[in-house]
Design an enzyme around this catalytic site. Structure first.
Site, PDB file in Angstrom:
ATOM      1  N   GLY A 298      75.880  91.097 138.253  1.00 13.25           N
ATOM      2  CA  GLY A 298      77.043  90.838 139.094  1.00 13.25           C
ATOM      3  C   GLY A 298      78.069  89.980 138.372  1.00 13.25           C
ATOM      4  CG  HIS A 299      77.488  88.302 134.986  1.00 17.46           C
ATOM      5  ND1 HIS A 299      76.201  88.356 135.474  1.00 17.46           N
ATOM      6  CD2 HIS A 299      77.381  88.388 133.638  1.00 17.46           C
ATOM      7  CE1 HIS A 299      75.350  88.449 134.460  1.00 17.46           C
ATOM      8  NE2 HIS A 299      76.043  88.473 133.330  1.00 17.46           N
ATOM      9  CB  ALA A 300      82.430  90.985 133.122  1.00 18.85           C
ATOM     10  CG  HIS A 301      78.789  88.031 129.379  1.00 15.77           C
ATOM     11  ND1 HIS A 301      78.461  86.709 129.536  1.00 15.77           N
ATOM     12  CD2 HIS A 301      77.746  88.743 129.864  1.00 15.77           C
ATOM     13  CE1 HIS A 301      77.264  86.616 130.085  1.00 15.77           C
ATOM     14  NE2 HIS A 301      76.806  87.853 130.295  1.00 15.77           N
TER      15      HIS A 301
ATOM     16  NE  ARG B 290      77.573  92.413 132.253  1.00 14.91           N
ATOM     17  CZ  ARG B 290      77.442  92.336 130.952  1.00 14.91           C
ATOM     18  NH1 ARG B 290      76.325  91.911 130.436  1.00 14.91           N
ATOM     19  NH2 ARG B 290      78.435  92.601 130.154  1.00 14.91           N
TER      20      ARG B 290
END
Length: 139
Positions: free
Chosen positions: A52-55, A99
């Site tokens: 539940g995030h992106a980098h 993702r």
């Protein structure tokens, strides 16, 4: 820093076959980055999700060592689901890719090989902020 095109790719992991059991090897030829952090997810409760995030800068290589799980990939307007269920294949995720991991089978283990150590400032946890970040970077 120039951000490369957002990308995901399923990569094969070299296997050494042996009657005593197979050996999977992840060396510098397998992932296109230097490994600086390795961790794994396990005992994920039924119905739970991870990610539940992106980098902004980090790349990752995800492998289902045991069991299976789905990786939902979002790159702004495109959404794709990749099921990982084979320890001889992994999913490469480059920076700026959202993702979500879900649908973990009982006993699933997700190994994550990362290009850098944990840095809180590298994470984007809000999807609207993620879309804004992509827009600001021209992605």
């Amino acid at each position: 820093m120039k951000i490369k095109k957002k990308k995901t790719e399923v990569l094969d992991i070299p296997i050494i076959h042996d009657p005593r059991g197979n050996l999977a090897v992840i060396e510098k030829e397998v992932v296109p980055f230097e490994t600086k952090r390795v961790y794994y997810l396990f005992d994920v409760p039924s119905g739970s999700s991870r990610g539940g995030h992106a980098h902004k800068e980090l790349s990752q290589f995800l492998i289902a060592l045991s069991g299976s799980f789905d990786v939902i990939i979002k790159t702004g307007i495109k959404t794709e689901k990749v099921t990982l269920n084979n320890p001889s294949r992994g999913l490469l995720i480059t920076p700026c890719v959202w993702r979500e991991l879900e649908n973990f089978s009982s006993g699933a283990v997700c190994l994550v090989v990362a290009s850098d150590v944990y840095k809180e400032e590298d994470y984007i946890y809000d999807f609207d902020e993620y879309l804004l970040y992509l827009s600001e970077k021209g992605l």
